[in-house]
Write an enzyme that holds these catalytic residues in place. Structure first.
Site, PDB file in Angstrom:
ATOM      1  N   SER A 251      21.323   6.352 -18.124  1.00  0.00           N
ATOM      2  CA  SER A 251      20.728   5.434 -17.154  1.00  0.00           C
ATOM      3  C   SER A 251      21.346   5.577 -15.762  1.00  0.00           C
ATOM      4  CB  SER A 251      20.854   4.012 -17.693  1.00  0.00           C
ATOM      5  OG  SER A 251      19.841   3.234 -17.167  1.00  0.00           O
ATOM      6  N   HIS A 393      15.048   2.258 -24.044  1.00  0.00           N
ATOM      7  CA  HIS A 393      16.055   2.702 -23.097  1.00  0.00           C
ATOM      8  C   HIS A 393      17.446   2.500 -23.712  1.00  0.00           C
ATOM      9  CE1 HIS A 393      17.530   3.353 -19.011  1.00  0.00           C
ATOM     10  NE2 HIS A 393      18.325   2.305 -19.147  1.00  0.00           N
TER      11      HIS A 393
HETATM   12  C1  GCU Z   1      17.947  -0.762 -14.043  1.00  0.00           C
HETATM   13  C2  GCU Z   1      17.598   0.195 -12.928  1.00  0.00           C
HETATM   14  C3  GCU Z   1      17.510   1.634 -13.427  1.00  0.00           C
HETATM   15  C4  GCU Z   1      18.769   1.993 -14.152  1.00  0.00           C
HETATM   16  C5  GCU Z   1      19.039   0.990 -15.241  1.00  0.00           C
HETATM   17  C6  GCU Z   1      20.362   1.175 -15.982  1.00  0.00           C
HETATM   18  O1  GCU Z   1      16.890  -0.847 -14.926  1.00  0.00           O
HETATM   19  O2  GCU Z   1      16.415  -0.240 -12.338  1.00  0.00           O
HETATM   20  O3  GCU Z   1      17.307   2.520 -12.349  1.00  0.00           O
HETATM   21  O4  GCU Z   1      18.704   3.298 -14.658  1.00  0.00           O
HETATM   22  O5  GCU Z   1      19.096  -0.304 -14.688  1.00  0.00           O
HETATM   23  O6  GCU Z   1      21.269   1.773 -15.447  1.00  0.00           O
HETATM   24  O7  GCU Z   1      20.480   0.627 -17.064  1.00  0.00           O
END
Ligand code: GCU
Length: 414
Positions: A251, A393
């Site tokens: 992420s 995710h």
């Molecule tokens: C949020 C953000 C993302 C990121 C994510 C994370 O959702 O908008 O761009 O990748 O956090 O790091 O968990």
């Protein structure tokens, strides 16, 4: 009174205009043209250093910011050690000290007791949660640093993050892991700069030159800097084969691993797990998260100039196929999750595919023309690998299994 009301209204409209509605419909993706990848490069000799440096500089100036050049002195100090609960590995907690003006980075180094490798390969990675959450061992000191959610660390946190760190799988495959808490480097909040490594590093390396916000490094730059310091550490470990370092991030830390891996060519393999917007997925594709969303929610991640692209990412001189190409000719792996629409899984794949010409310059077969593979069907061509797995995710055992298999394949071990 009326004038200020009108002003507020205009401002509200301007802000609204900067945030387009999130699109999750493939049919509504607007046509886009990616910036040219190769420029005038026709061979690997034209790519490195010339074209590669041009693209790297653009990512510094418009996206992640410039990290000061040069080294600050670093002293590794082992502060605790032990065995993993499964008995398959040993660990030591090494505090990387950089002197009084730069906060220390505590790195947990976990090594397999046995491995088919004479010198073991290593995953270099950062964690969203402090090191005491990674193993249920009371001899790991609770962090005294800021923790996400603004809650102080407690005994109950010990070992709670092991879902993301499947130790038996990693150790059983003969890999070591170097992992540190990202909050040691930059507290992940808008006001995180002051307590971060940045002021101290700038003081030592920039000789009084004032920081230029437009192109200065921020949280992602600081986290990436920490990953390079962890590479420095593993290079000093006799049992580890530091050329076989596999840089992994999930992420926002996947955005970080791509940036660290692009900038620091010592990392052997670079992996982005669900990195999404500002990471692997194409900024010009209007699907899922938008540059404007990042700038609004996380103003401390990117450089000042990145804010200019909230209204129109097409204005940005680069796109993420070029970031992935900066890893070439080293292997790069991009992973998506089927339900992670916010990160635009297809956009992550398309960026990797569009990075193909850089690999071809080195005579390496590429993913050029490949179509987006089905779910749970990893695809590897030459030195580019990709999967989209079922689920949300996250980073889980399935993802780690693919990284192990990919690394082995790249090293001719399977
Ligand atoms: C949020 C953000 C993302 C990121 C994510 C994370 O959702 O908008 O761009 O990748 O956090 O790091 O968990």
């Amino acid at each position: 009174m009326l004038r200020s009301a009108v002003l507020i209204l205009l401002l509200a409209c301007a802000l609204h205009a900067q945030r387009p509605k999130t699109n999750y419909d493939e049919a509504k993706v607007k046509p886009y043209r990616l910036p040219d990848l190769l420029g005038t490069a026709r061979s690997s000799a034209d790519w490195t250093p010339q074209r590669r440096s041009e693209i790297l500089r653009q990512f510094e100036d418009h996206v992640y910011g410039r990290t000061p050049g040069g080294r600050v002195p670093m002293t590794p100090n082992t502060i605790a050690s032990g065995e993993t609960p499964d008995g398959m590995g040993t660990w030591k907690l090494v505090r990387l000290d950089f002197g009084a003006s730069i906060p220390a980075l505590e790195t947990l180094l976990v090594s397999p007791k046995t491995s088919s490798y004479a010198r073991v390969p290593v995953f270099v990675t950062l964690s969203f949660t402090p090191v005491h959450t990674l193993l249920p061992d009371k001899s790991i000191p609770l962090t005294t640093r800021w923790v996400r959610g603004d809650k102080p660390a407690t005994e109950a946190d010990r070992g709670t993050a092991t879902g993301r760190w499947p130790w038996p799988l990693l150790l059983g495959n003969g890999f070591a892991v170097a992992v540190a808490y990202y909050g040691d480097l930059f507290e992940d909040r808008a006001e995180g700069l002051a307590n971060s490594v940045i002021p101290g590093v700038e003081k030592q390396l920039m000789a009084g030159t004032p920081r230029q916000e437009a192109t200065a490094w921020n949280a992602i730059g600081a986290w990436a800097w920490g990953m390079s310091r962890m590479q420095d550490l593993v290079e000093q470990e006799p049992r580890i084969d530091a050329r076989r370092s596999v840089l992994v991030g999930h992420s926002r830390l996947g955005k970080t691993s791509l940036w660290a891996g692009a900038a620091d060519e010592r990392f052997g393999i670079v992996v982005s797990n669900n990195s999404g917007e500002g990471g692997a997925s194409l900024a010009r594709r209007n699907f899922g998260e938008h540059v404007a969303d990042l700038n609004k929610a996380f103003p401390h991640w990117f450089t000042g100039n990145y804010k200019k692209y909230s209204s129109d990412p097409k204005e940005m001189p680069v796109d993420t196929h070029q970031l992935l190409a900066l890893v070439a000719p080293r292997p790069v792996y991009v992973a998506s999750a089927q339900e992670d629409h916010w990160a635009d899984p297809r956009g992550e794949f398309l960026a990797l595919e569009a990075a193909s010409p850089a690999f071809e310059l080195f005579g390496i077969p590429s993913l050029r023309g490949a179509s987006w593979p089905g779910v749970n069907q990893p695809i590897v061509r030459g030195r580019q690998g990709y999967h989209v797995r079922t689920g949300k995710h996250d980073i889980n055992a399935y993802d780690w299994q693919q990284y192990i298999a990919f690394a082995r394949r790249m090293w001719g071990d399977q």
